[in-house]
Design a protein around this motif. Sequence first.
Motif: not given
Length: 66
Positions: A9-13, A38-44, A46-59
């Motif tokens: 499972e991808a950790e960062l989406l 939502v928490a996010s990670v910027k890598m160059g 690329l913008l990535r969002i942790p899968a846990a944040e998606v689940r948290r927002l949906i929940d």
Amino acid sequence: MQEKTQRVEAELLSPKQCGVISNESSWTWRARAYRGVVASVKMGRLLRIPAAEVRRLIDSNTRPAR
């Protein structure tokens, strides 16, 4: 000899992947990340969002059944 296949499972989406999961626009997810909703990670570039944040927002927006 059989190889065991593992589901990883991808950790960062990407915002696009988040949009597919939640049936929303990828731009909605980008806006949430840049506003700090939502928490996010910027890598160059690329913008990535942790899968846990998606689940948290949906929940947090799930209404209980009556």
